[in-house]
Design an enzyme around this catalytic site. Structure first.
Site, PDB file in Angstrom:
ATOM      1  N   ASN A   1      44.856  47.406  44.531  1.00  0.00           N
ATOM      2  CA  ASN A   1      44.074  48.747  44.413  1.00  0.00           C
ATOM      3  C   ASN A   1      44.618  49.455  45.665  1.00  0.00           C
ATOM      4  OD1 ASN A   1      41.879  50.478  44.252  1.00  0.00           O
ATOM      5  ND2 ASN A   1      40.242  49.028  45.118  1.00  0.00           N
ATOM      6  N   TRP A   2      45.144  50.793  45.101  1.00  0.00           N
ATOM      7  CA  TRP A   2      45.764  51.694  46.161  1.00  0.00           C
ATOM      8  C   TRP A   2      44.378  52.548  46.347  1.00  0.00           C
ATOM      9  CZ3 TRP A   2      50.556  53.573  43.293  1.00  0.00           C
ATOM     10  CH2 TRP A   2      51.328  52.511  42.947  1.00  0.00           C
ATOM     11  N   LYS A   3      43.369  52.536  45.996  1.00  0.00           N
ATOM     12  CA  LYS A   3      42.032  53.368  46.306  1.00  0.00           C
ATOM     13  C   LYS A   3      42.592  54.936  46.378  1.00  0.00           C
ATOM     14  CE  LYS A   3      40.146  49.503  48.934  1.00  0.00           C
ATOM     15  NZ  LYS A   3      39.371  48.926  49.800  1.00  0.00           N
TER      16      LYS A   3
ATOM     17  N   HIS B   1      33.333  47.858  41.807  1.00  0.00           N
ATOM     18  CA  HIS B   1      34.152  47.901  42.925  1.00  0.00           C
ATOM     19  C   HIS B   1      33.021  48.060  44.248  1.00  0.00           C
ATOM     20  CE1 HIS B   1      36.437  48.401  46.612  1.00  0.00           C
ATOM     21  NE2 HIS B   1      37.467  47.358  46.169  1.00  0.00           N
TER      22      HIS B   1
ATOM     23  N   GLU C   1      33.008  49.576  46.697  1.00  0.00           N
ATOM     24  CA  GLU C   1      32.735  50.988  47.362  1.00  0.00           C
ATOM     25  C   GLU C   1      31.987  51.862  46.246  1.00  0.00           C
ATOM     26  OE1 GLU C   1      36.905  51.297  48.539  1.00  0.00           O
ATOM     27  OE2 GLU C   1      36.516  49.747  49.931  1.00  0.00           O
TER      28      GLU C   1
ATOM     29  N   GLU D   1      34.660  39.461  46.078  1.00  0.00           N
ATOM     30  CA  GLU D   1      35.214  40.374  47.237  1.00  0.00           C
ATOM     31  C   GLU D   1      33.974  40.537  48.115  1.00  0.00           C
ATOM     32  OE1 GLU D   1      38.764  43.040  46.364  1.00  0.00           O
ATOM     33  OE2 GLU D   1      36.958  44.087  45.861  1.00  0.00           O
TER      34      GLU D   1
ATOM     35  N   GLY E   1      38.694  45.738  54.046  1.00  0.00           N
ATOM     36  CA  GLY E   1      39.153  46.555  54.973  1.00  0.00           C
ATOM     37  C   GLY E   1      38.883  46.174  56.064  1.00  0.00           C
TER      38      GLY E   1
ATOM     39  N   SER F   1      41.032  41.827  52.556  1.00  0.00           N
ATOM     40  CA  SER F   1      41.757  41.730  53.788  1.00  0.00           C
ATOM     41  C   SER F   1      42.799  40.549  53.476  1.00  0.00           C
ATOM     42  CB  SER F   1      41.107  41.407  55.139  1.00  0.00           C
ATOM     43  OG  SER F   1      40.029  42.673  55.492  1.00  0.00           O
TER      44      SER F   1
HETATM   45  C1  PEP Z   1      39.405  46.188  48.021  1.00  0.00           C
HETATM   46  O1  PEP Z   1      39.025  46.973  48.387  1.00  0.00           O
HETATM   47  O2  PEP Z   1      39.409  45.756  46.874  1.00  0.00           O
HETATM   48  C2  PEP Z   1      40.088  45.137  49.049  1.00  0.00           C
HETATM   49  C3  PEP Z   1      40.546  43.711  48.757  1.00  0.00           C
HETATM   50  O3  PEP Z   1      40.695  45.811  50.149  1.00  0.00           O
HETATM   51  P1  PEP Z   1      41.458  45.153  51.507  1.00  0.00           P
HETATM   52  O4  PEP Z   1      42.437  44.259  50.859  1.00  0.00           O
HETATM   53  O5  PEP Z   1      42.005  46.192  52.126  1.00  0.00           O
HETATM   54  O6  PEP Z   1      40.278  44.494  52.283  1.00  0.00           O
END
Ligand code: PEP
Length: 252
Positions: A10-12, A96, A98, A168, A174, A214
């Site tokens: 997921n490049w956001k 997600h 976010e 998640e 993050g 992460s």
């Molecule tokens: C995500 O936002 O889906 C995610 C897992 O981010 P990160 O790996 O940076 O924690």
């Protein structure tokens, strides 16, 4: 049947157009023609078209970070499932954290999005997970129940076959705080047990559940060795081909 693993990046809201194309090319070159797991990249909407072109003929699949509920019309700023299919997406990410916690998306909205995407023929990666405050109050199981019950209401058996969950924990996204393999396995086992109670053993047994939060090349092998962890949804570490490919290699 054993569940095939999926690693999705997921490049956001990251990458320029040139960076997105180069990253997609780097991932495709590293993954090769017949990877041992499914691999997908999920760029920003505006780079879906050039990334789809870069991935043409490769084993890497394409996903979108969100999707709207309606097929077309006066919905300024939104993107329909049909548009995602036309640009070459196989996957849509829904719910997600976010979108839930920064943008304010509700459980009801995730349910409408899951339906719209599946009805159009997309695969859905549905994100669920508890916040730090919810874990501190030991509320994570109630959160899983509420989120999956709301998001999956009304799905057919065939549609469940195109659904993947991503667990998640919001406190791990993050932050560099990755869940331990034991803690993540316990959560995944719990989520699968809840899915079995709600929708039956066959659906729960076949359902892929990814870990996200992460994830790195160092933490992936321990997490992917757990019986209920079927791959990963990767944020930060998916922005460089080599760090993403290390995670892909751990799923092989
Ligand atoms: C995500 O936002 O889906 C995610 C897992 O981010 P990160 O790996 O940076 O924690």
């Amino acid at each position: 049947m054993p569940r095939r693993k999926l690693v999705a990046g997921n490049w956001k809201m990251n990458t320029t157009r040139a960076e997105a194309v180069a990253l997609a090319q780097g991932v495709a070159a590293g993954v090769g023609a017949s990877p041992k797991c499914d691999v997908a990249v999920i760029p920003p909407f505006v780079w879906l078209d050039p990334v789809a072109a870069a991935l043409k003929g490769t084993a890497v699949q394409l996903g979108a970070q969100d999707v709207y509920t309606e097929p077309k019309g006066a919905f300024t700023g939104e993107i329909s499932p049909a548009m995602l299919l036309e640009v070459g997406c196989q996957y849509a990410l829904v719910g997600h954290s976010e979108r839930r916690h920064v943008i304010g998306e509700t459980d009801a909205a995730t349910n409408h999005k899951v339906h719209a995407a599946l009805e159009a023929g997309l695969h859905v990666i549905l994100c669920i997970g508890e916040t730090l405050a919810e874990r501190e109050r030991n509320l994570q199981e109630r959160v899983f129940q509420r989120q999956v019950y709301a998001a999956c209401a009304g799905l057919t058996d065939e549609q469940f076959g195109r659904l993947t969950l991503a667990y998640e924990p919001v406190w791990a996204i993050g932050t560099g705080k990755v869940a331990t393999p034991e803690l993540a396995q316990e959560a995944h086992k719990n989520i699968r047990a809840r899915m079995a109670l709600l929708y039956g053993d066959n659906i729960a047994g076949a359902l892929p559940i990814l870990y996200g939060g992460s994830l790195t090349g160092d933490s992936a092998p321990g997490l992917f060795a757990q019986p209920d962890i079927d791959g990963g949804l990767v944020g930060g570490a998916s922005l460089k081909a080599d760090s993403f490919l290390k995670i892909v290699a751990a799923a092989g």
